[in-house]
Design a protein around this motif. Structure first.
Motif, PDB file in Angstrom:
ATOM      1  N   ALA A   7     100.779 -94.618 -22.766  1.00 47.80           N
ATOM      2  CA  ALA A   7     102.205 -94.508 -22.413  1.00 47.80           C
ATOM      3  C   ALA A   7     102.523 -93.133 -21.859  1.00 47.80           C
ATOM      4  O   ALA A   7     101.935 -92.136 -22.275  1.00 47.80           O
ATOM      5  CB  ALA A   7     103.062 -94.790 -23.649  1.00 47.80           C
ATOM      6  N   ARG A   8     103.416 -93.088 -20.895  1.00 48.18           N
ATOM      7  CA  ARG A   8     103.975 -91.802 -20.456  1.00 48.18           C
ATOM      8  C   ARG A   8     105.483 -91.980 -20.352  1.00 48.18           C
ATOM      9  O   ARG A   8     105.988 -93.090 -20.155  1.00 48.18           O
ATOM     10  CB  ARG A   8     103.352 -91.320 -19.153  1.00 48.18           C
ATOM     11  N   ARG A   9     106.181 -90.880 -20.489  1.00 42.41           N
ATOM     12  CA  ARG A   9     107.625 -90.994 -20.622  1.00 42.41           C
ATOM     13  C   ARG A   9     108.282 -89.842 -19.872  1.00 42.41           C
ATOM     14  O   ARG A   9     107.792 -88.714 -19.875  1.00 42.41           O
ATOM     15  CB  ARG A   9     107.970 -90.911 -22.126  1.00 42.41           C
ATOM     16  N   SER A  10     109.392 -90.132 -19.184  1.00 41.22           N
ATOM     17  CA  SER A  10     110.205 -89.043 -18.644  1.00 41.22           C
ATOM     18  C   SER A  10     111.673 -89.403 -18.878  1.00 41.22           C
ATOM     19  O   SER A  10     112.028 -90.577 -18.894  1.00 41.22           O
ATOM     20  CB  SER A  10     109.927 -88.852 -17.147  1.00 41.22           C
ATOM     21  N   GLY A  11     112.518 -88.408 -19.111  1.00 48.27           N
ATOM     22  CA  GLY A  11     113.927 -88.670 -19.432  1.00 48.27           C
ATOM     23  C   GLY A  11     114.178 -88.447 -20.910  1.00 48.27           C
ATOM     24  O   GLY A  11     113.305 -87.952 -21.634  1.00 48.27           O
ATOM     25  N   ASN A  12     115.386 -88.818 -21.373  1.00 48.08           N
ATOM     26  CA  ASN A  12     115.737 -88.615 -22.786  1.00 48.08           C
ATOM     27  C   ASN A  12     115.687 -89.925 -23.546  1.00 48.08           C
ATOM     28  O   ASN A  12     116.377 -90.878 -23.186  1.00 48.08           O
ATOM     29  CB  ASN A  12     117.177 -88.057 -22.893  1.00 48.08           C
ATOM     30  N   HIS A  13     114.859 -89.949 -24.575  1.00 47.77           N
ATOM     31  CA  HIS A  13     114.771 -91.153 -25.426  1.00 47.77           C
ATOM     32  C   HIS A  13     114.638 -90.690 -26.860  1.00 47.77           C
ATOM     33  O   HIS A  13     114.287 -89.539 -27.106  1.00 47.77           O
ATOM     34  CB  HIS A  13     113.552 -92.004 -25.037  1.00 47.77           C
ATOM     35  N   PHE A  14     114.889 -91.596 -27.796  1.00 44.34           N
ATOM     36  CA  PHE A  14     114.793 -91.166 -29.193  1.00 44.34           C
ATOM     37  C   PHE A  14     113.387 -91.389 -29.749  1.00 44.34           C
ATOM     38  O   PHE A  14     113.149 -91.284 -30.932  1.00 44.34           O
ATOM     39  CB  PHE A  14     115.868 -91.878 -30.045  1.00 44.34           C
ATOM     40  N   PHE A  15     112.448 -91.723 -28.864  1.00 42.36           N
ATOM     41  CA  PHE A  15     111.053 -91.895 -29.308  1.00 42.36           C
ATOM     42  C   PHE A  15     110.145 -91.093 -28.375  1.00 42.36           C
ATOM     43  O   PHE A  15     110.527 -90.768 -27.247  1.00 42.36           O
ATOM     44  CB  PHE A  15     110.664 -93.384 -29.297  1.00 42.36           C
ATOM     45  N   THR A  16     108.955 -90.796 -28.866  1.00 41.59           N
ATOM     46  CA  THR A  16     107.985 -90.071 -28.029  1.00 41.59           C
ATOM     47  C   THR A  16     107.059 -91.088 -27.358  1.00 41.59           C
ATOM     48  O   THR A  16     107.066 -92.276 -27.730  1.00 41.59           O
ATOM     49  CB  THR A  16     107.116 -89.130 -28.888  1.00 41.59           C
ATOM     50  N   SER A  17     106.246 -90.616 -26.433  1.00 42.78           N
ATOM     51  CA  SER A  17     105.325 -91.546 -25.767  1.00 42.78           C
ATOM     52  C   SER A  17     104.270 -92.060 -26.744  1.00 42.78           C
ATOM     53  O   SER A  17     103.867 -93.222 -26.683  1.00 42.78           O
ATOM     54  CB  SER A  17     104.689 -90.887 -24.543  1.00 42.78           C
ATOM     55  N   THR A  18     103.858 -91.189 -27.681  1.00 37.52           N
ATOM     56  CA  THR A  18     102.862 -91.636 -28.675  1.00 37.52           C
ATOM     57  C   THR A  18     103.463 -92.730 -29.565  1.00 37.52           C
ATOM     58  O   THR A  18     102.788 -93.720 -29.890  1.00 37.52           O
ATOM     59  CB  THR A  18     102.418 -90.447 -29.563  1.00 37.52           C
ATOM     60  N   GLU A  19     104.734 -92.537 -29.944  1.00 39.38           N
ATOM     61  CA  GLU A  19     105.367 -93.549 -30.814  1.00 39.38           C
ATOM     62  C   GLU A  19     105.476 -94.900 -30.109  1.00 39.38           C
ATOM     63  O   GLU A  19     105.147 -95.947 -30.686  1.00 39.38           O
ATOM     64  CB  GLU A  19     106.761 -93.066 -31.244  1.00 39.38           C
TER      65      GLU A  19
END
Ligand code: ATP
Ligand code: MG
Length: 409
Positions: A123-135
């Protein structure tokens, strides 16, 4: 129309079927240039899809990515042909709510992972979320695990060397799940680095040279020399076909090919130039004509397929003598390539089979048995001094008499 129960509950639909397009070097540009290049890239993708008859509803730019909304199975493969594209992935989109991401991952994972195969979620993530990419990767891994178990398969995770991988890209506006990445050519979008003339023959090398410069964003204007009575009949056919193949890498534009008849020059040049230097003088005339076409077309360079030492005309000494005293922006992208490397690219870009076509004829009858391979610096200049005609007039007349073949590809 009857809908099967499985299809009715699928999270994969025509409307969330998407192609993720990634690009490289242009994202390093300043904001203004990047926006302009991204817009050109987007237009070029659209033209490539239209050229191949791919249906799509929308092409969208979004922070470092371009998204193609299409459920055509060939959309990704065709988008991967566009210069400037580093890679593409056919994907399905959903919101960035964990419940939706995990459900989509579970469905996709279950479809692709066979019993006994190991898997991993990346997983990769950009932006604001309440979880991390690992989660989110962990949650999706669990969801896939449960779905596989429900389907009677034995789930097994292997993060180092899995049989199958499920990828998630979480962004502010939505998330994307995919399993496959197709490599694009990279480089810059066509049209971002101006126009250049390419000396295009029927051979293997020059189409590859043209393609490599196109990959860096250059639009090409092929110039082909028809040596008339000295040329085999198949040569011009091959050059024109190769030009068309090259144009198909940058479709949606009006194109032109210059077909130059240089029989008169060859006849007159050979009255004073001995056989040894014929190739040298033929090449020098090609460069001069290409220079004139370049000025006429407001282009900014001349591309050739020369590869150091490959044939007599391409020894370093000859290349120097051929151009001595001329002031031309000549580019030889294949100079340091081996023939096998050139052939590999020619096969990949679709020109090889055209280039090797032969009807048994000798392709150039003017080539002597023993051409010069170690020309002295001023050899070509000395030969020109012996000409009994005016070289500038000859250039002007030859360019004026050029046949310009126009087409839209
Ligand atoms: P190619 O495989 O590209 O035909 P070649 O091996 O025949 O090249 P040369 O004849 O030395 O090698 O040509 C070197 C370069 O000069 C070519 O790659 C091309 O750019 C240009 N050239 C040669 N012949 C022609 C032609 N008839 N028309 C236009 N350009 C030519
Ligand atoms: Mg060659």
């Amino acid at each position: 129309m009857s809908v099967s129960p499985a299809a009715a509950t699928s999270l994969k639909t025509a409307s969330n079927s998407i192609v993720i397009v990634r690009y490289g070097e242009l994202s390093l540009k300043s904001k203004g240039v990047r926006e302009q290049y991204e817009q050109i890239l987007k237009n070029n993708i659209q033209q490539m899809l239209e050229y191949h008859g791919i249906s799509f509803s929308k092409i969208q730019r979004d922070f470092g990515r371009i998204f193609i909304h299409s459920d055509d199975p060939a959309a990704a493969e065709k988008a991967a042909l566009v210069f400037g594209v580093v890679s593409v992935s056919p994907a399905y989109s959903c919101s960035s709510k964990p419940a939706e991401i995990t459900a989509l991952c579970a469905e996709i994972g279950n479809e692709m992972i066979q019993d006994g195969e190991t898997f991993a979620v990346r997983a990769r993530r950009s932006g604001n979320h309440f979880f991390t990419s690992t989660e989110i990767a962990k949650q999706c891994g669990d969801a896939i695990w449960n779905k596989l178990a429900e389907a009677g398969k034995t789930p097994a995770v292997d993060l180092t060397d899995p049989d199958k991988e499920v990828f998630i890209e979480v962004r502010q506006s939505g998330s994307y799940v995919y399993s496959e990445t197709i490599k694009g050519p990279g480089g810059f979008p066509t049209g971002t680095q101006g126009k250049m003339v390419v000396l295009l023959s029927g051979g293997i090398d020059s189409p590859v040279a043209a393609w490599l410069m196109m990959k860096r964003g250059v639009e090409i204007i092929p110039v082909f020399f028809d040596n008339e009575e000295y040329a085999g009949s198949i040569v011009s056919e091959k050059a024109i076909e190769n030009a068309k193949v090259l144009f198909s890498w940058m479709p949606g534009r009006k194109q032109k090919i210059y077909r130059i008849k240089n029989g008169e020059y060859m006849n007159k040049m050979m009255q004073t130039t001995g056989p040894k230097n014929v190739c040298l003088m033929c090449k020098r005339f090609m460069f001069r004509i290409a220079g004139a076409v370049m000025m006429k077309e407001k282009a900014s360079g001349i591309i050739t397929g020369s590869s150091l030492g490959q044939v007599a005309s391409q020894t370093a000494e000859n290349m120097l003598s051929e151009t001595y005293g001329l002031s031309l922006p000549l580019y030889h992208p294949l100079l340091a390539f081996d023939k096998t490397e050139i052939i590999d690219i020619a096969r990949k870009i679709g020109t090889f089979d055209i280039s090797i076509r032969s009807n048994g004829e000798k392709e150039c009858l003017a080539v002597p048995e023993k051409p010069e391979v170690k020309a002295v610096l001023t050899a070509a200049v000395s030969e020109e001094e012996k000409f009994v005609f005016d070289i500038d007039e000859m250039i002007q007349k030859t360019v004026e008499n050029a046949e310009i073949i126009e087409m839209k590809i």
